[in-house]
Design a protein around this motif. Structure first.
Motif, short mmCIF file in Angstrom:
data_model
loop_
_atom_site.label_atom_id
_atom_site.label_comp_id
_atom_site.label_asym_id
_atom_site.label_seq_id
_atom_site.Cartn_x
_atom_site.Cartn_y
_atom_site.Cartn_z
N LEU A 1 -5.91 35.98 30.35
CA LEU A 1 -7.04 36.78 29.89
C LEU A 1 -8.19 35.94 29.64
N MET A 2 -7.97 34.87 28.59
CA MET A 2 -8.98 33.95 28.26
C MET A 2 -9.44 33.38 29.17
N LEU A 3 -8.88 32.79 30.31
CA LEU A 3 -9.77 32.19 31.30
C LEU A 3 -10.33 32.88 31.98
N SER A 4 -9.76 34.17 32.79
CA SER A 4 -10.59 34.95 33.49
C SER A 4 -11.82 35.48 32.95
N GLY A 5 -11.78 35.83 31.61
CA GLY A 5 -12.94 36.34 30.75
C GLY A 5 -13.98 35.35 30.86
N HIS A 6 -13.31 34.05 30.29
CA HIS A 6 -14.55 32.99 30.26
C HIS A 6 -15.13 32.81 31.69
N TYR B 1 12.55 38.50 21.99
CA TYR B 1 11.23 38.19 21.44
C TYR B 1 10.64 36.90 22.18
N ASN B 2 11.37 36.01 22.24
CA ASN B 2 11.23 34.67 22.65
C ASN B 2 10.46 34.74 24.18
N VAL C 1 3.53 37.04 26.49
CA VAL C 1 2.33 37.28 25.97
C VAL C 1 1.35 36.37 26.01
N ASP C 2 2.06 35.19 25.72
CA ASP C 2 1.13 34.00 25.53
C ASP C 2 0.52 33.48 27.04
N ASN C 3 1.40 33.52 28.11
CA ASN C 3 0.76 33.07 29.39
C ASN C 3 -0.40 34.52 29.61
#
Length: 167
Positions: free
Chosen positions: A106-111, A92-93, A99-101
């Motif tokens: 995804l957040m940065l490329s979407g932004h 899980y860790n 998943v966090d990475n």
């Protein structure tokens, strides 16, 4: 122009391999996983870092002092559940970190994609204002993204300027 913090493409071959590996992981883990409802998740007591030591010590005491096991307790199940929890925790860790990475990427490329799209849209609006017919049709099409926001803003503006409207 905003600073470009990410600029890369994942080859189709790599994406295919990733999907295959994820499928393999799901298949390997499937016999050991359960699905809880939202209600279950809310109602179950959780084992956090503090309770981990408590459960670990309890499992040891159950082994060393079996005479104290209450009749309604399933001591063997405590051992199985704790072992399952501890054996899957490192998996899980690792997956959570991945998943966090992935989420950050995804957040940065979407932004960045959205910021660039907004720049283009601003240019199209300016060209449409100056009479460019192609720009007008593009503005109408792209502007659909903002219609609801515009209506809500106008509605709020109308409501706030109407002295007879309720707060």
């Amino acid at each position: 122009m905003p600073k470009n913090l990410i600029s890369m493409e994942v080859p189709a071959e790599t994406l295919t391999k990733l999907q295959e590996k994820l499928k393999e992981l799901r298949e390997l883990l499937a016999p050991y996983l359960v699905t809880l409802t939202l209600e279950d998740r809310k109602s179950l007591p959780k084992m956090s870092d503090k309770t981990l030591a408590f459960v670990s010590k309890t499992a040891e005491y159950v082994k060393s002092n079996p005479k104290l096991i209450p009749p309604m307790m399933e001591a063997e199940e405590l051992g199985k559940d704790f072992t399952l929890n501890q054996s899957l925790q490192p998996v899980y860790n690792s997956l959570k970190q991945l998943v966090d990475n992935l989420s950050d990427t995804l957040m940065l490329s979407g932004h960045e994609a959205y910021a660039q799209a907004l720049l283009y849209y601003a240019s199209v609006k300016m060209a449409a204002k100056l009479g460019d017919q192609d720009a007008k049709s593009i503005q109408e099409d792209l502007g659909k993204r903002f219609v609801k926001q515009s209506r809500l803003a106008k509605s709020a503006e109308t409501t706030s300027s109407d002295p007879n409207s309720a707060p």
